[in-house]
Design an enzyme around this catalytic site. Structure first.
Site, PDB file in Angstrom:
ATOM      1  N   PRO A  39      -5.157  -9.090   8.876  1.00 47.00           N
ATOM      2  CA  PRO A  39      -5.992  -9.577   7.854  1.00 47.00           C
ATOM      3  C   PRO A  39      -5.204 -10.673   6.914  1.00 47.00           C
ATOM      4  O   PRO A  39      -5.960 -11.442   6.245  1.00 47.00           O
ATOM      5  CB  PRO A  39      -6.191  -8.389   7.183  1.00 47.00           C
ATOM      6  CG  PRO A  39      -6.187  -7.196   8.249  1.00 47.00           C
ATOM      7  CD  PRO A  39      -5.180  -7.767   8.940  1.00 47.00           C
ATOM      8  N   ASP A  72       2.407  -2.649  11.721  1.00 50.68           N
ATOM      9  CA  ASP A  72       2.426  -3.882  12.315  1.00 50.68           C
ATOM     10  C   ASP A  72       1.124  -4.595  12.581  1.00 50.68           C
ATOM     11  O   ASP A  72       0.696  -5.709  12.243  1.00 50.68           O
ATOM     12  CB  ASP A  72       3.263  -3.846  13.713  1.00 50.68           C
ATOM     13  CG  ASP A  72       3.176  -2.420  14.403  1.00 50.68           C
ATOM     14  OD1 ASP A  72       2.018  -1.689  14.498  1.00 50.68           O
ATOM     15  OD2 ASP A  72       4.226  -1.968  14.763  1.00 50.68           O
ATOM     16  N   GLY A  73       0.298  -3.677  13.170  1.00 49.86           N
ATOM     17  CA  GLY A  73      -1.204  -4.119  13.520  1.00 49.86           C
ATOM     18  C   GLY A  73      -1.934  -4.374  12.386  1.00 49.86           C
ATOM     19  O   GLY A  73      -3.172  -4.683  12.333  1.00 49.86           O
ATOM     20  N   GLU A  87       0.992  -1.225  -0.005  1.00 49.42           N
ATOM     21  CA  GLU A  87      -0.101  -0.162   0.162  1.00 49.42           C
ATOM     22  C   GLU A  87       0.714   1.249  -0.139  1.00 49.42           C
ATOM     23  O   GLU A  87       1.683   1.500   0.836  1.00 49.42           O
ATOM     24  CB  GLU A  87      -0.859   0.119   1.199  1.00 49.42           C
ATOM     25  CG  GLU A  87      -1.855  -1.538   1.188  1.00 49.42           C
ATOM     26  CD  GLU A  87      -2.535  -1.752   2.536  1.00 49.42           C
ATOM     27  OE1 GLU A  87      -2.184  -0.640   3.524  1.00 49.42           O
ATOM     28  OE2 GLU A  87      -3.147  -2.497   2.766  1.00 49.42           O
ATOM     29  N   HIS A 117      -0.786   0.849  15.442  1.00 48.97           N
ATOM     30  CA  HIS A 117       0.350   1.261  14.822  1.00 48.97           C
ATOM     31  C   HIS A 117       1.649   0.915  15.662  1.00 48.97           C
ATOM     32  O   HIS A 117       2.577   1.416  15.325  1.00 48.97           O
ATOM     33  CB  HIS A 117       0.301   2.542  14.606  1.00 48.97           C
ATOM     34  CG  HIS A 117      -0.836   2.899  13.498  1.00 48.97           C
ATOM     35  ND1 HIS A 117      -2.174   2.683  13.808  1.00 48.97           N
ATOM     36  CD2 HIS A 117      -0.821   3.585  12.132  1.00 48.97           C
ATOM     37  CE1 HIS A 117      -2.552   3.260  12.316  1.00 48.97           C
ATOM     38  NE2 HIS A 117      -1.922   3.474  11.648  1.00 48.97           N
ATOM     39  N   GLU A 159      -4.398  -6.459   2.959  1.00 50.62           N
ATOM     40  CA  GLU A 159      -3.246  -7.113   3.079  1.00 50.62           C
ATOM     41  C   GLU A 159      -3.578  -8.744   2.583  1.00 50.62           C
ATOM     42  O   GLU A 159      -2.309  -9.199   2.288  1.00 50.62           O
ATOM     43  CB  GLU A 159      -2.978  -7.156   4.762  1.00 50.62           C
ATOM     44  CG  GLU A 159      -2.421  -5.819   5.192  1.00 50.62           C
ATOM     45  CD  GLU A 159      -3.468  -4.566   5.132  1.00 50.62           C
ATOM     46  OE1 GLU A 159      -3.317  -3.369   5.365  1.00 50.62           O
ATOM     47  OE2 GLU A 159      -4.738  -5.143   5.134  1.00 50.62           O
ATOM     48  N   LEU A 217      -5.745  -1.466  -0.619  1.00 51.75           N
ATOM     49  CA  LEU A 217      -5.685  -1.812   0.787  1.00 51.75           C
ATOM     50  C   LEU A 217      -6.291  -2.983   1.175  1.00 51.75           C
ATOM     51  O   LEU A 217      -7.327  -3.130   1.592  1.00 51.75           O
ATOM     52  CB  LEU A 217      -6.411  -0.504   1.625  1.00 51.75           C
ATOM     53  CG  LEU A 217      -6.092   0.789   1.170  1.00 51.75           C
ATOM     54  CD1 LEU A 217      -6.681   1.829   1.747  1.00 51.75           C
ATOM     55  CD2 LEU A 217      -4.592   1.058   1.163  1.00 51.75           C
TER      56      LEU A 217
END
Length: 327
Positions: free
Chosen positions: A91, A86-87, A31, A131, A62, A60
């Site tokens: 998905p 990271d967060g 992204e 984040h 993952e 967008l």
């Protein structure tokens, strides 16, 4: 040799550029990695120089990014996927642990997936929810995945190239709050260490501190402060989380008799648990005290205004070292 002073983020950029130059099968996807150059500008300028077919701005999604990378890898490409934060990796978690990690085993060794999944991780940048996570234990727990993390610009430059050239899938964690820290990088010199090797970054005699990623700098700062009080602390940058390379740690602990493991992730079932168990098994008769852990707390990552209360710091590391001398 050509040496430059680079930030860790810029060193990653140079490493990605070198990988794109050396192998036409390398593709970067994620992204905003193209025109924007990534939210941290790690891929800045790469789409302009290598084209939209090599540096691809994805939707967008993952799961779609990693799922597409699986297909590309099966057809002979070497995809480098950026997970923006990271967060956001969750998905794609099913794709990573159920497909990427298992394909080589499932195919009896006939299908390799040389995929690199780049994940900026850790806190310290004042970000919002999702984040500032440290999800490395999820992936290190999964057989079939290699997991590594850099801590300085030189390692960033070399390790990203080593990861991309590996035939195994590699989850590559980047300590985002260290992106702007500078160091010397010898651009034309081969890497000093293998990808899956730990390394002593400060020698000492009184206790061993094991750290990785963003906590290596914290451990080094603690060692500098400890030296002012007459304690000489040895610091080891683990670098590779799966497979762990604890040989240098065993040798160090047999000399110092004390060990403290430091990481940002919560302590419960974190990497520190496995490391402490192995150190205890291998160095039991050399230990003068239990192996202690300094970690994040077992709570969701807090709001930015109190994150410094959550993150392990110099004082917490030195307090643990002091406790090892209390036995």
């Amino acid at each position: 040799m050509m040496a430059e002073t680079l930030t860790l983020g810029k060193a990653l950029n140079h490493g990605l550029r070198r990988a794109l130059e050396n192998d036409p099968k390398v593709i970067i996807m994620g992204e905003d990695v193209g025109k924007l150059g990534g939210v941290f500008r790690i891929t800045d300028g790469l789409q302009k120089d290598f084209g939209e077919d090599r540096v691809i701005d994805t939707p967008l999604a993952e799961a779609g990014i990693v799922g597409t990378a699986v297909g590309l890898a099966i057809r002979g490409f070497r995809p480098v996927c950026e997970i923006q934060f990271d967060g956001f990796v969750f998905p794609a978690y099913n794709q990573i642990v159920a497909q990427v990690a298992k394909m080589f085993y499932r195919s009896n060794g006939n299908v390799r997936l040389p995929i690199v999944i780049r994940i900026p991780y850790g806190g310290g940048i004042g970000a919002v929810e999702h984040h500032s996570e440290s999800p490395e234990a999820y992936f290190a727990h999964t057989p079939g995945l290699k997991v590594v993390t850099c801590a300085n610009p030189s390692d960033a430059y070399h390790m990203i190239q080593q990861a991309i050239s590996s035939d195994d899938p590699v989850v590559f964690f980047e300590p985002k709050r260290r992106y702007w820290e500078k160091g010397t990088v010898e651009l034309d010199r081969p890497a000093e260490a293998e990808l899956h090797a730990s390394r002593i970054v400060r020698e000492g005699t009184d206790a061993t501190i094991l750290a990785y990623g963003p906590m290596v700098r914290t451990a080094l700062d603690a060692a500098t402060a400890g030296a002012e009080d007459g304690r000489h602390l040895e610091v080891i940058d683990l670098r590779t989380l799966s497979p762990l390379d604890l040989g240098p740690a065993y040798e160090s602990v047999r000399r110092t008799g004390r060990c403290v493991v430091v990481h940002e992730a919560p302590g419960n079932l974190g990497l520190g648990s496995e490391i402490a168990a192995r150190i205890t098994e291998e160095c039991f008769y050399s230990l003068e005290s239990p192996v202690l852990r300094v970690t994040g707390y077992d709570v969701p990552y807090p709001a930015a205004r109190v994150e410094e209360e959550y993150l392990p710091d110099l004082d917490r590391v030195l307090d643990a070292v002091d406790r090892t001398f209390g036995w």
